[in-house]
Design an enzyme around this catalytic site. Structure first.
Site, PDB file in Angstrom:
ATOM      1  CG  ASP A 148      -1.932   0.993   1.172  1.00  0.00           C
ATOM      2  OD1 ASP A 148      -2.042   1.784   0.288  1.00  0.00           O
ATOM      3  OD2 ASP A 148      -2.777   1.040   2.184  1.00  0.00           O
TER       4      ASP A 148
ATOM      5  CE  LYS B 274      -3.292   5.001   1.219  1.00  0.00           C
ATOM      6  NZ  LYS B 274      -2.688   4.052   2.347  1.00  0.00           N
TER       7      LYS B 274
ATOM      8  CG  ASP C 101       6.786  12.638  -6.562  1.00  0.00           C
ATOM      9  OD1 ASP C 101       7.012  13.466  -7.550  1.00  0.00           O
ATOM     10  OD2 ASP C 101       7.485  12.815  -5.486  1.00  0.00           O
TER      11      ASP C 101
HETATM   12  P1  5BU Z   1      -7.599  -0.202   9.817  1.00  0.00           P
HETATM   13  O1  5BU Z   1      -6.752  -0.483  11.021  1.00  0.00           O
HETATM   14  O2  5BU Z   1      -8.629  -1.324   9.511  1.00  0.00           O
HETATM   15  O3  5BU Z   1      -8.125   0.987   9.794  1.00  0.00           O
HETATM   16  O4  5BU Z   1      -6.504  -0.323   8.529  1.00  0.00           O
HETATM   17  C1  5BU Z   1      -6.974   0.188   7.398  1.00  0.00           C
HETATM   18  C2  5BU Z   1      -5.704  -0.024   6.325  1.00  0.00           C
HETATM   19  O5  5BU Z   1      -6.077   0.567   5.086  1.00  0.00           O
HETATM   20  C3  5BU Z   1      -4.482   0.918   6.667  1.00  0.00           C
HETATM   21  O6  5BU Z   1      -3.368   0.219   6.234  1.00  0.00           O
HETATM   22  C4  5BU Z   1      -4.717   2.030   5.754  1.00  0.00           C
HETATM   23  O7  5BU Z   1      -3.506   2.906   5.493  1.00  0.00           O
HETATM   24  C5  5BU Z   1      -5.476   1.703   4.539  1.00  0.00           C
HETATM   25  N1  5BU Z   1      -6.475   2.818   4.037  1.00  0.00           N
HETATM   26  C6  5BU Z   1      -7.342   3.337   4.626  1.00  0.00           C
HETATM   27  O8  5BU Z   1      -7.703   2.895   5.865  1.00  0.00           O
HETATM   28  N2  5BU Z   1      -8.183   4.143   3.928  1.00  0.00           N
HETATM   29  C7  5BU Z   1      -7.956   4.646   2.718  1.00  0.00           C
HETATM   30  O9  5BU Z   1      -8.618   5.510   2.281  1.00  0.00           O
HETATM   31  C8  5BU Z   1      -6.930   4.014   2.021  1.00  0.00           C
HETATM   32  C9  5BU Z   1      -6.132   3.039   2.684  1.00  0.00           C
HETATM   33 BR1  5BU Z   1      -6.503   4.518   0.402  1.00  0.00          BR
END
Ligand code: 5BU
Length: 452
Positions: free
Chosen positions: A294, A296, A299
């Site tokens: 992930d 992201k 750039d």
């Molecule tokens: P959580 O602990 O279930 O909140 O983790 C969610 C994961 O998904 C976490 O690694 C975030 O960086 C990722 N994420 C997110 O929560 N929301 C987004 O919009 C995006 C990524 Br893009």
């Protein structure tokens, strides 16, 4: 390049949109009235419009242009003259003598035809036109529309797998006119309230099954993801956002049987190493899941390419999927090549995110065009050829203290037609991660089956 805003202002002077009180066909009293037919009275504006519409199609292959009668006929003609792509004409009613053909012009079966429409409201009449054009053996993929009245038509067509390119939404128009003092604040509020309150035409399109989705996939990684989902009966991606590689390996071993992929943030891991990647890949091969970084990216293409291939993490060596923003434009996504599955960020789950409707729709349009993009992260429906990955899923919490907003698997399957749920803390922070992974796997699969 023609300036869109200047074009709109000149068109406004021609009288294409009027403000006041107008009774619509449905009997509703509307504070504005749109009629794009006067554009044909200005050859200069018609030619500018054709260039703006063609610019939206620059990456789409099409062999024919067809305007929806009558308002879009001059527009389609101007586009044909400008681009030298042949025009075909769709009749409103078929002739009751001679050939009875619905389409006039020279075409052969299987050719790709772009449709041109002036205004989209519910999308129903466009759907009928598409059906008639497809009945003649032509393929319709792209539709260009000058103005979206924001009543659900665009979404209806997108849900059916068409690429809908709209030049303006009614809100864009209102904003531009307001910025140029053609509308005062109270009028804008009145119109925006009208748009908000007016019922959008809702169509309940059932979500596609994974088997149906599989048929729409061209990329090996998206195919593999769906095949894993079907064979293991899971749509769960575990986000293992922990510091220690040992902990990630232990969790991967415990939950590997219940997931389609493990999502990582490599830069969270304090002892990231080649050996860690080697061990994780071993578990992934045995338990049949993919690795999703992930990262992201956000750039310019050149930097993203270096971040993807180099540095400590050498992501391109081991990841099956990566996330990337689309903020730098489509060329920035080409640098990931064709082997990895790119998942773009169209919409974020956090409170106050800047990924509004306008941004999201542009991000989705770009994503649909790129052959290495397999889907998007979003919190709403996508065109069915793209896979939808939804984070912010938790069965017990509704938010955290840092802006994250959570939904249940049932909500994201019923409301967004998601394909894969991403669960982080719900699993890795649980007392018994294995048990929780099983719970999310079951809840996710149940929600999928219920909403097909
Ligand atoms: P959580 O602990 O279930 O909140 O983790 C969610 C994961 O998904 C976490 O690694 C975030 O960086 C990722 N994420 C997110 O929560 N929301 C987004 O919009 C995006 C990524 Br893009």
């Amino acid at each position: 390049m023609i300036n869109k805003e200047k074009f709109l202002l000149k068109s406004y002077e021609l009288g294409i949109i009027k403000f006041g009180e107008f009774t619509l066909k449905s009997g509703i009293l509307s504070p504005f009235y749109v009629d794009l037919r006067p554009l044909a009275s200005s050859p200069e504006l018609l030619s500018e419009l054709s260039q703006l519409l063609l610019a939206m199609l620059k990456d789409c292959r099409h062999e024919l242009i067809c305007g929806v009668p009558y308002a879009a006929l001059p527009m389609a003609t101007a586009m044909s003259l400008e681009s030298k792509v042949p025009l075909i004409i769709k009749r409103k009613e078929s002739k009751n003598y001679g050939t009875k053909k619905m389409l006039e012009g020279i075409f052969t079966e299987g050719q790709r035809c772009v449709l041109v429409e002036d205004v989209i409201t519910s999308g129903k009449s466009l759907l009928e036109t598409i059906e008639e054009v497809e009945k003649e053996g032509l393929k319709v993929k792209d539709i260009v529309i000058v103005l979206d009245r924001q009543q659900g038509g665009k979404e209806l067509l997108e849900n059916k797998g068409y690429n809908v390119h709209t030049l303006f939404s009614i809100e864009n128009v209102i904003d531009i006119l307001y910025n140029h003092e053609f509308l005062n604040h109270s009028k804008v509020i009145k119109i925006k309230n009208f748009l908000k309150e007016r019922p959008t035409v809702q169509f309940s399109v059932p979500r596609l099954t994974y088997e149906e989705k599989l048929k729409l996939q061209n990329h090996p990684i998206s195919k593999k993801l769906i095949e894993i989902a079907l064979s293991k009966k899971t749509n769960l991606i575990a986000s293992l956002d922990t510091y220690k590689s040992e902990e990630i390996l232990k969790l991967a071993d415990q939950i590997g049987d219940f997931i389609v992929a493990i999502k990582l943030h490599a830069d969270i891991i304090t002892d990231f190493s080649e050996n860690f990647v080697y061990e994780l890949k071993k578990i992934a091969a045995i338990k049949n899941f993919l690795l999703f970084e992930d990262r992201k990216f956000g750039d310019i293409g050149n930097t993203q390419q270096m971040q993807f291939n180099g540095g400590v993490y050498k992501i391109s060596d081991w990841a099956d999927l990566v996330t990337s923003h689309v903020i730098a434009g489509e060329e920035s996504l080409q640098v990931f090549g064709e082997e990895i599955g790119v998942v773009t960020i169209a919409e974020m789950s956090s409170k106050g995110t800047l990924t509004d409707e306008n941004y999201k729709s542009k991000a989705i349009n770009i994503s649909s065009k790129m052959s290495n993009v397999i889907g998007c992260v979003a919190q709403s429906k996508l065109p069915p050829s793209l896979l939808l990955f939804t984070p912010g899923v938790n069965l017990t919490e509704s938010e955290d203290s840092k802006g994250q907003q959570f939904n249940t698997p049932e909500k994201v399957f019923s409301d967004y037609h998601t394909d894969f749920i991403i669960v982080g803390r719900g699993i890795y922070r649980a007392k018994n991660p294995e048990q929780e992974a099983i719970r999310y796997k079951e809840e996710g699969w149940k929600a999928y089956l219920k909403n097909c």
